[in-house]
Write a protein that holds these residues in place. Structure first.
Motif, PDB file in Angstrom:
ATOM      1  N   ALA A   1      42.428 -30.274  20.365  1.00  0.00           N
ATOM      2  CA  ALA A   1      41.632 -30.955  21.387  1.00  0.00           C
ATOM      3  C   ALA A   1      40.188 -30.446  21.367  1.00  0.00           C
ATOM      4  O   ALA A   1      39.245 -31.235  21.449  1.00  0.00           O
ATOM      5  CB  ALA A   1      42.257 -30.770  22.755  1.00  0.00           C
ATOM      6  N   ALA A   2      40.025 -29.131  21.243  1.00  0.00           N
ATOM      7  CA  ALA A   2      38.672 -28.554  21.194  1.00  0.00           C
ATOM      8  C   ALA A   2      37.938 -29.005  19.935  1.00  0.00           C
ATOM      9  O   ALA A   2      36.738 -29.308  19.990  1.00  0.00           O
ATOM     10  CB  ALA A   2      38.754 -27.033  21.256  1.00  0.00           C
ATOM     11  N   ASP A   3      38.658 -29.070  18.822  1.00  0.00           N
ATOM     12  CA  ASP A   3      38.038 -29.551  17.574  1.00  0.00           C
ATOM     13  C   ASP A   3      37.606 -31.002  17.706  1.00  0.00           C
ATOM     14  O   ASP A   3      36.527 -31.388  17.239  1.00  0.00           O
ATOM     15  CB  ASP A   3      39.012 -29.404  16.401  1.00  0.00           C
ATOM     16  N   ALA A   4      38.446 -31.814  18.345  1.00  0.00           N
ATOM     17  CA  ALA A   4      38.112 -33.222  18.537  1.00  0.00           C
ATOM     18  C   ALA A   4      36.876 -33.366  19.426  1.00  0.00           C
ATOM     19  O   ALA A   4      36.009 -34.205  19.165  1.00  0.00           O
ATOM     20  CB  ALA A   4      39.298 -33.964  19.147  1.00  0.00           C
ATOM     21  N   LEU A   5      36.786 -32.541  20.454  1.00  0.00           N
ATOM     22  CA  LEU A   5      35.631 -32.571  21.344  1.00  0.00           C
ATOM     23  C   LEU A   5      34.357 -32.198  20.593  1.00  0.00           C
ATOM     24  O   LEU A   5      33.319 -32.849  20.725  1.00  0.00           O
ATOM     25  CB  LEU A   5      35.854 -31.633  22.532  1.00  0.00           C
ATOM     26  N   GLN A   6      34.438 -31.168  19.762  1.00  0.00           N
ATOM     27  CA  GLN A   6      33.286 -30.749  18.954  1.00  0.00           C
ATOM     28  C   GLN A   6      32.885 -31.863  17.987  1.00  0.00           C
ATOM     29  O   GLN A   6      31.702 -32.149  17.810  1.00  0.00           O
ATOM     30  CB  GLN A   6      33.619 -29.468  18.182  1.00  0.00           C
ATOM     31  N   ASP A   7      33.882 -32.499  17.389  1.00  0.00           N
ATOM     32  CA  ASP A   7      33.614 -33.588  16.457  1.00  0.00           C
ATOM     33  C   ASP A   7      32.924 -34.752  17.173  1.00  0.00           C
ATOM     34  O   ASP A   7      32.000 -35.366  16.634  1.00  0.00           O
ATOM     35  CB  ASP A   7      34.929 -34.043  15.816  1.00  0.00           C
ATOM     36  N   ALA A   8      33.355 -35.056  18.391  1.00  0.00           N
ATOM     37  CA  ALA A   8      32.739 -36.131  19.166  1.00  0.00           C
ATOM     38  C   ALA A   8      31.264 -35.813  19.439  1.00  0.00           C
ATOM     39  O   ALA A   8      30.396 -36.687  19.295  1.00  0.00           O
ATOM     40  CB  ALA A   8      33.486 -36.334  20.485  1.00  0.00           C
ATOM     41  N   PHE A   9      30.990 -34.582  19.819  1.00  0.00           N
ATOM     42  CA  PHE A   9      29.611 -34.189  20.092  1.00  0.00           C
ATOM     43  C   PHE A   9      28.766 -34.295  18.820  1.00  0.00           C
ATOM     44  O   PHE A   9      27.639 -34.799  18.849  1.00  0.00           O
ATOM     45  CB  PHE A   9      29.551 -32.771  20.660  1.00  0.00           C
ATOM     46  N   CYS A  10      29.346 -33.867  17.695  1.00  0.00           N
ATOM     47  CA  CYS A  10      28.620 -33.937  16.413  1.00  0.00           C
ATOM     48  C   CYS A  10      28.343 -35.380  15.997  1.00  0.00           C
ATOM     49  O   CYS A  10      27.300 -35.659  15.406  1.00  0.00           O
ATOM     50  CB  CYS A  10      29.395 -33.221  15.317  1.00  0.00           C
ATOM     51  N   ARG A  11      29.244 -36.270  16.309  1.00  0.00           N
ATOM     52  CA  ARG A  11      29.028 -37.679  15.969  1.00  0.00           C
ATOM     53  C   ARG A  11      27.945 -38.309  16.844  1.00  0.00           C
ATOM     54  O   ARG A  11      27.233 -39.214  16.413  1.00  0.00           O
ATOM     55  CB  ARG A  11      30.318 -38.472  16.118  1.00  0.00           C
TER      56      ARG A  11
END
Length: 167
Positions: free
Chosen positions: A31-41
């Motif tokens: 979940a934390a990785d997905a959140l980081q990925d969303a911010f990066c996108r």
């Protein structure tokens, strides 16, 4: 939108987004990785985001899509199986079918009413239609359907119970 505003919006909403991601993904790290990925996108698009509400909505949508993609990727992973090893040989398969047939036949003989036995035999072994069975037995088609349905249901229930009891 300036970098500072986007970062402050993201930081303020981080816990909410993390909870949202954890509802979709079972693992907190994922979940934390997905959140980081969303911010990066979203970071390269920061100049086109005009308000905090828009930043929040885009982050939520992006995060949800990333979580769903991650779930799909995990479901797609497959393992190679040894088909030759898993496939029963013809003799085992024949024995299994014979055992099933004998078990069902025993249930028919011991658990069904005489009418149910006769109807199932005429329908499944002699391939007669409902109409033909009704005419032969001197009863209505509805009665034939009812006896056939109840007989098959009884066979299923007894068979399942026997198989469960063996386990």
């Amino acid at each position: 939108m300036s970098e500072k505003v986007l970062i402050s919006t993201f930081t303020a909403m981080r816990r909410k987004f993390l909870r949202m991601a954890m509802h979709i993904l079972p693992n907190e790290d994922d979940a934390a990785d997905a959140l980081q990925d969303a911010f990066c996108r979203l970071w390269p698009r920061r100049e086109r985001i005009e308000s905090n509400a828009e930043a929040e909505a885009l982050t939520a949508t992006t995060l949800k899509n990333i979580c769903i993609d991650n779930l799909r990727k995990k479901k797609i992973t497959t393992t190679q199986i040894d088909e030759e090893h898993d496939r029963p040989d013809e003799e085992e398969q024949t024995q299994s079918i014979e055992e099933q047939y004998n078990r069902v036949k025993a249930i028919i003989d011991s658990r069904l009413t005489p009418q149910q036995k006769e109807i199932i035999e005429l329908k499944d072994y002699h391939d007669l239609t409902i109409e033909e069975i009704a005419a032969r037995m001197g009863t209505s088609e509805t009665a034939v359907r009812m006896h056939l349905s109840r007989g098959r249901k009884k066979i299923r229930e007894c068979y399942r119970k026997e198989v469960q009891d063996e386990r």
